[in-house]
Design a protein around this motif. Structure first.
Motif, PDB file in Angstrom:
ATOM      1  N   ARG A 180      -2.303   2.911  -2.702  1.00 56.79           N
ATOM      2  CA  ARG A 180      -1.504   2.379  -1.408  1.00 56.79           C
ATOM      3  C   ARG A 180      -2.128   1.232  -0.829  1.00 56.79           C
ATOM      4  O   ARG A 180      -1.302   0.211  -0.206  1.00 56.79           O
ATOM      5  CB  ARG A 180      -1.065   3.743  -0.560  1.00 56.79           C
ATOM      6  N   SER A 181      -3.360   1.043  -0.334  1.00 56.01           N
ATOM      7  CA  SER A 181      -3.924   0.221   0.315  1.00 56.01           C
ATOM      8  C   SER A 181      -3.818  -1.190  -0.519  1.00 56.01           C
ATOM      9  O   SER A 181      -3.590  -2.393   0.012  1.00 56.01           O
ATOM     10  CB  SER A 181      -5.427   0.502   0.814  1.00 56.01           C
ATOM     11  N   VAL A 182      -4.138  -1.045  -1.889  1.00 57.80           N
ATOM     12  CA  VAL A 182      -4.295  -2.299  -2.833  1.00 57.80           C
ATOM     13  C   VAL A 182      -2.910  -2.754  -2.902  1.00 57.80           C
ATOM     14  O   VAL A 182      -2.814  -3.820  -2.745  1.00 57.80           O
ATOM     15  CB  VAL A 182      -4.768  -1.859  -4.072  1.00 57.80           C
ATOM     16  N   GLU A 183      -1.921  -1.853  -2.854  1.00 55.69           N
ATOM     17  CA  GLU A 183      -0.376  -2.485  -3.055  1.00 55.69           C
ATOM     18  C   GLU A 183      -0.011  -2.985  -1.915  1.00 55.69           C
ATOM     19  O   GLU A 183       0.654  -4.116  -1.819  1.00 55.69           O
ATOM     20  CB  GLU A 183       0.565  -1.166  -2.944  1.00 55.69           C
ATOM     21  N   ARG A 184      -0.401  -2.762  -0.647  1.00 57.56           N
ATOM     22  CA  ARG A 184      -0.017  -3.440   0.648  1.00 57.56           C
ATOM     23  C   ARG A 184      -0.537  -4.805   0.795  1.00 57.56           C
ATOM     24  O   ARG A 184       0.082  -5.750   0.987  1.00 57.56           O
ATOM     25  CB  ARG A 184      -0.466  -2.541   1.824  1.00 57.56           C
ATOM     26  N   ILE A 185      -1.749  -4.800   0.349  1.00 50.92           N
ATOM     27  CA  ILE A 185      -2.570  -6.210   0.301  1.00 50.92           C
ATOM     28  C   ILE A 185      -1.895  -7.050  -0.702  1.00 50.92           C
ATOM     29  O   ILE A 185      -1.588  -8.292  -0.203  1.00 50.92           O
ATOM     30  CB  ILE A 185      -4.103  -5.867   0.042  1.00 50.92           C
ATOM     31  N   LYS A 186      -1.380  -6.632  -1.833  1.00 54.01           N
ATOM     32  CA  LYS A 186      -0.820  -7.550  -2.893  1.00 54.01           C
ATOM     33  C   LYS A 186       0.432  -7.950  -2.098  1.00 54.01           C
ATOM     34  O   LYS A 186       0.802  -9.133  -2.412  1.00 54.01           O
ATOM     35  CB  LYS A 186      -0.724  -6.739  -4.047  1.00 54.01           C
ATOM     36  N   GLU A 187       1.224  -7.096  -1.443  1.00 51.45           N
ATOM     37  CA  GLU A 187       2.464  -7.496  -1.028  1.00 51.45           C
ATOM     38  C   GLU A 187       2.047  -8.333   0.167  1.00 51.45           C
ATOM     39  O   GLU A 187       2.922  -9.493   0.367  1.00 51.45           O
ATOM     40  CB  GLU A 187       3.067  -6.502  -0.243  1.00 51.45           C
ATOM     41  N   PHE A 188       1.277  -8.382   1.215  1.00 51.48           N
ATOM     42  CA  PHE A 188       1.073  -9.281   2.007  1.00 51.48           C
ATOM     43  C   PHE A 188       0.720 -10.694   1.471  1.00 51.48           C
ATOM     44  O   PHE A 188       0.931 -11.700   1.865  1.00 51.48           O
ATOM     45  CB  PHE A 188      -0.412  -8.898   2.892  1.00 51.48           C
ATOM     46  N   ALA A 189      -0.233 -10.701   0.389  1.00 49.66           N
ATOM     47  CA  ALA A 189      -0.906 -11.762  -0.220  1.00 49.66           C
ATOM     48  C   ALA A 189       0.406 -12.500  -0.759  1.00 49.66           C
ATOM     49  O   ALA A 189       0.660 -13.944  -0.570  1.00 49.66           O
ATOM     50  CB  ALA A 189      -1.820 -11.572  -1.200  1.00 49.66           C
ATOM     51  N   THR A 190       1.355 -12.000  -1.316  1.00 53.78           N
ATOM     52  CA  THR A 190       2.654 -12.564  -1.838  1.00 53.78           C
ATOM     53  C   THR A 190       3.516 -13.200  -1.016  1.00 53.78           C
ATOM     54  O   THR A 190       3.985 -14.187  -1.115  1.00 53.78           O
ATOM     55  CB  THR A 190       3.621 -11.215  -2.477  1.00 53.78           C
ATOM     56  N   ILE A 191       3.566 -12.451   0.249  1.00 53.81           N
ATOM     57  CA  ILE A 191       4.346 -13.072   1.406  1.00 53.81           C
ATOM     58  C   ILE A 191       3.646 -14.307   1.980  1.00 53.81           C
ATOM     59  O   ILE A 191       4.371 -15.288   2.160  1.00 53.81           O
ATOM     60  CB  ILE A 191       4.502 -12.052   2.538  1.00 53.81           C
ATOM     61  N   TYR A 192       2.238 -14.260   2.078  1.00 56.44           N
ATOM     62  CA  TYR A 192       1.560 -15.420   2.624  1.00 56.44           C
ATOM     63  C   TYR A 192       1.556 -16.555   1.659  1.00 56.44           C
ATOM     64  O   TYR A 192       2.003 -17.659   2.051  1.00 56.44           O
ATOM     65  CB  TYR A 192       0.269 -15.037   2.823  1.00 56.44           C
TER      66      TYR A 192
END
Length: 356
Positions: A180-192
């Protein structure tokens, strides 16, 4: 004997956001009449008002870009990890230091679980006990409250298996032990990466403020269909077909049918808040899971779908159910979105007036 920095000292010094009093070199008598550039910079900083959020974000972005160049880690991933840690600090009420970086290492993990000195700041002995603490500022100290030391420790952790995105993700999973943590970080990186900035705090009201609508706080009210449960959101009543808009910069995390919410869509923002829109009559053409959206972007239309099998509609007046959920890394819980809706509504009216 001081240990060597994990980064080249010359480059580390160039990454400092601003020199502190302790970092200013002794001024010679000949230079007293003409302060050095470093001294002058600090004097100006002391006299200047506090930096606003946009300026701070610009400094953080510059730091991430420089560290990214140095380490080979995309700056958006560095920003995403720092932002994820920031959201965990809020959700878990962890202690927050005064710096620009929000990465948190528990004391025992910083120095090493078996380290007899739980206040250790020596990078060499910390490494001996497999602690995460590194010296990124070049001062020979591994300090949990130093931004550059925190970044050096996290970048070392992230690149253990290599610098490719997949390798970084595996290294992050090894650290968090939580997909779950890794997925959130991937999502944030995609947004940034999509917007190229850290200034993503603007929001929009989910309906056009010029539309005919009404709402009041309904969070926590009882609901009967599908078993006893509470209402985890705010109902905004409007005519069938009124546009529904993204309230944030975010990523479409889920889209499709839900027996309770009908045609619904869920968007994750970089504050790790899940924005939930339900009972839609349809979606904006082409929108799909994984898409990046911005405030005010149309994502669908008000309807009355839900409370039954796929396609069920008309069991209640048309309205938008809007919910907000916070993630603590292990689970999510709803909170009352009404105050946020009122704030975003006022901001939309202010923007509209300023444009006319």
């Amino acid at each position: 004997m001081k240990s060597r920095s994990i980064w080249p000292r010359a480059l580390v010094l160039s990454l400092l956001l601003a020199a502190s009093d302790s970092e200013i070199q002794t001024v010679s008598a000949a230079s007293l009449t003409k302060p050095s550039a470093a001294v002058q910079k600090v004097q100006e900083a002391k006299q200047a008002p506090a930096l606003n959020a946009r300026q701070k974000n610009a400094e953080r972005l510059e730091l991430f870009e420089k560290i990214g160049t140095l380490t080979g880690i995309p700056w958006a991933y560095l920003a995403a990890v720092d932002q994820y840690e920031r959201t965990m600090n809020i959700a878990r009420k962890r202690p927050i230091h005064e710096g620009s970086i929000s990465i948190y290492f528990p004391p025992a993990e910083w120095v090493g679980l078996m380290n007899p000195d739980q206040q250790d700041t020596n990078p060499q002995t910390i490494a001996l006990f497999n602690g995460f603490g590194k010296d990124g500022s070049g001062d020979g100290i591994a300090d949990r409250t130093n931004d550059l030391d925190l970044l050096a420790s996290m970048t070392s952790l992230m690149t253990k298996l290599g610098h490719k995105e997949e390798q970084i993700q595996i290294s992050l999973w090894n650290y968090y032990q939580n997909s779950r943590s890794v997925e959130r970080i991937k999502e944030f990186a995609t947004i940034y990466s999509a917007f190229g900035t850290l200034d993503l705090d603007e929001h929009a009201f989910p309906l056009p403020v010029t539309a005919d609508y009404s709402y009041h706080s309904t969070w926590g009210a009882g609901r009967g269909w599908g078993g006893h449960r509470i209402h985890e959101g705010t109902d905004l009543f409007a005519r069938h077909g009124v546009p529904v808009r993204s309230t944030c910069y975010g990523i479409v995390e889920i889209k499709g049918w839900n027996p309770y919410g009908g045609w619904r869509i869920g968007i994750r923002d970089v504050n790790n808040l899940y924005h939930y829109y339900a009972h839609l009559s349809g979606y904006q053409k082409g929108i799909k899971e994984g898409d990046i959206v911005k405030p005010g972007q149309v994502i669908g239309w008000v309807g009355s779908s839900g409370y039954g099998k796929k396609g069920t509609s008309g069991k209640f007046p048309p309205h938008l159910h809007f919910g907000l959920y916070r993630d603590n890394g292990l689970a999510e819980w709803s909170f009352d979105p009404y105050p946020s809706l009122r704030k975003w509504e006022r901001e939309d009216w202010t923007r509209r007036k300023s444009q006319h």
